[in-house]
Design a protein around this motif. Structure first.
Motif: not given
Length: 318
Positions: A71, A74, A114, A118-119, A122, A125, A144-146
Motif C-alpha cells: 500500500d 506505486h 481498506q 480490497a488489500r 491490490r 495487482e 482496479e488500482h493501477f
C-alpha cells in the motif's frame, strides 16, 4: 525434500553502518541464507538502502524484504528500486510482499485502511505490475488500482524472470494468492481486529492443526506448482526462547495469550506450534527437522542473528 534455509533480521531499530556490516558478515559466516528487513513507518531504516549496504559488505548472503507493504508505494516505482538492488547485489535479492496490516501506521499518515479483501486484491495487482516491469519489453495493465500503458521497466533484474517472490499470511485469501503467484510462502497468523485498531493474532491460527489446514489451502491453489514452492515459518507471539525448561515457558506463553486474546491454549499446543520456537538447542534442531518432515517447512526466519546460531550452523544447507 528441500534443504534448510535460515533467514534473520538485518537490524533492530536504527543502527549505524559499522554495526550493520558486523551483523551481516557474522550472519554470512554462520551460514544464514538471507538477511531481511520489515517495512514499517517505525524507528527503523528504510529497507532498500539498508539492504544495499548489506550487499556492499558481503559476498554470498542474500537480502530480502520481509515484507514490503504494497500500500505504501506505486509498484512501477519500487520495481525500479528492486531491480536496481538485484543488479547491484549480483542477483541476491528476495522480494517479500504484504497487503499491509498495521492500521495505526495508516491512520498516522492519513492513508485509508481498506478491508482485507480490497488489500489482497491490490496486492495481486502489485505483483502483476512488478512482473510486468521485470519482463522483457513494454507491457500494459488495467486494474482496479493501477493502469499501465506500454511501460518498459528499467533496469531489468539480474535474476530472470524475476527475483524470488515471498508472500505470507494466515488467511485463505492471502495464502491462495501466494500459492498462485509467489515462490516462497510464509505461514503467518490470522489477525483479529481490536477496538484500538491494531490487530492482534488469533492463537488458534498458529497451531499444528491450523498449519495443516493452511498447507491444504496452498496445495489446492498451487496445483502442479506445489512441489516448486518453498514453505517458510517464523516465530510469532513471542521471541525465540532457548531454555532447558520448555514447558514452563510454554505455560507462560499460554497465560500471556489468554490474557491478551481470551483464547485458551495448552502448553503442548504451544510447543507443537510451527510458529513458536521454544526449547533447547538440541530440541529446536529436532523440531525443525520434524516440521520439514511433517509440513514441508524448510525455510525458517529466526529473528536476530544470534538467537539460534548453533541450530543454523547444524542445519543450514542440509
Amino acid at each position: 525434500m528441500r534443504s534448510f534455509r535460515f533467514t534473520a533480521s538485518a537490524a533492530e531499530g536504527v543502527v549505524d553502518a559499522k554495526e550493520l556490516a558486523d551483523t551481516a558478515r557474522r550472519a554470512e559466516s554462520i551460514g544464514y541464507s538471507a538477511l531481511v528487513l520489515q517495512d514499517h513507518l517505525l524507528p527503523q531504516h528504510a529497507p532498500i538502502p539498508l539492504l544495499a549496504t548489506i550487499a556492499a559488505v558481503t559476498e554470498r548472503i542474500r537480502i530480502g524484504t520481509y515484507v514490503l507493504n504494497a500500500d505504501l508505494r506505486h509498484p512501477a516505482v519500487f520495481a525500479q528500486d528492486l531491480a536496481s538492488l538485484d543488479l547491484l547485489s549480483g542477483g541476491r535479492l528476495e522480494i517479500g510482499l504484504g497487503a499491509g496490516w498495521n492500521r495505526p501506521e495508516y491512520d498516522a499518515i492519513g492513508l485509508p485502511f481498506q478491508p482485507v479483501g480490497a488489500r489482497v486484491r491490490r496486492l495481486r495487482e502489485v505483483i502483476a505490475v512488478l512482473k510486468g516491469c521485470f519482463g522483457d519489453g513494454p507491457f500494459s495493465f488495467a486494474g482496479e488500482h493501477f493502469t499501465i500503458n506500454e511501460h518498459d521497466g528499467h533496469p531489468k533484474p539480474a535474476q530472470r524472470p524475476h527475483p524470488p517472490l515471498f508472500v505470507g499470511g494466515g488467511g485463505r485469501r492471502l495464502l491462495t494468492l501466494a500459492a498462485e503467484q509467489a515462490d516462497i510462502i510464509g505461514l503467518g497468523p490470522r489477525l483479529l481486529p481490536t477496538v484500538q485498531g491494531k490487530p492482534e493474532l488469533d492463537p488458534r491460527s498458529i497451531t499444528a492443526d491450523a498449519t495443516a489446514e493452511k498447507i491444504g489451502w496452498i496445495r489446492e491453489a498451487a496445483g502442479d506448482r506445489f512441489d516448486q514452492l518453498e514453505i517458510n515459518t517464523y516465530s510469532i507471539g513471542g521471541s525465540v526462547t532457548v531454555t532447558d525448561n520448555a514447558r514452563a515457558e510454554a505455560n507462560r506463553r499460554a497465560d500471556q495469550l489468554r490474557r491478551l486474546t481470551g483464547v485458551e491454549m495448552s502448553a503442548d499446543e504451544i510447543l507443537d506450534s510451527p510458529n513458536m520456537f521454544i526449547g533447547s538447542i538440541d530440541g529446536l534442531t529436532q523440531k525443525f527437522i520434524e516440521l520439514r518432515e511433517r509440513f514441508g517447512i524448510s525455510s525458517i526466519m529466526v529473528g536476530s542473528v544470534d538467537a539460534l546460531a548453533p541450530v543454523v550452523e547444524r542445519l543450514a544447507g542440509r
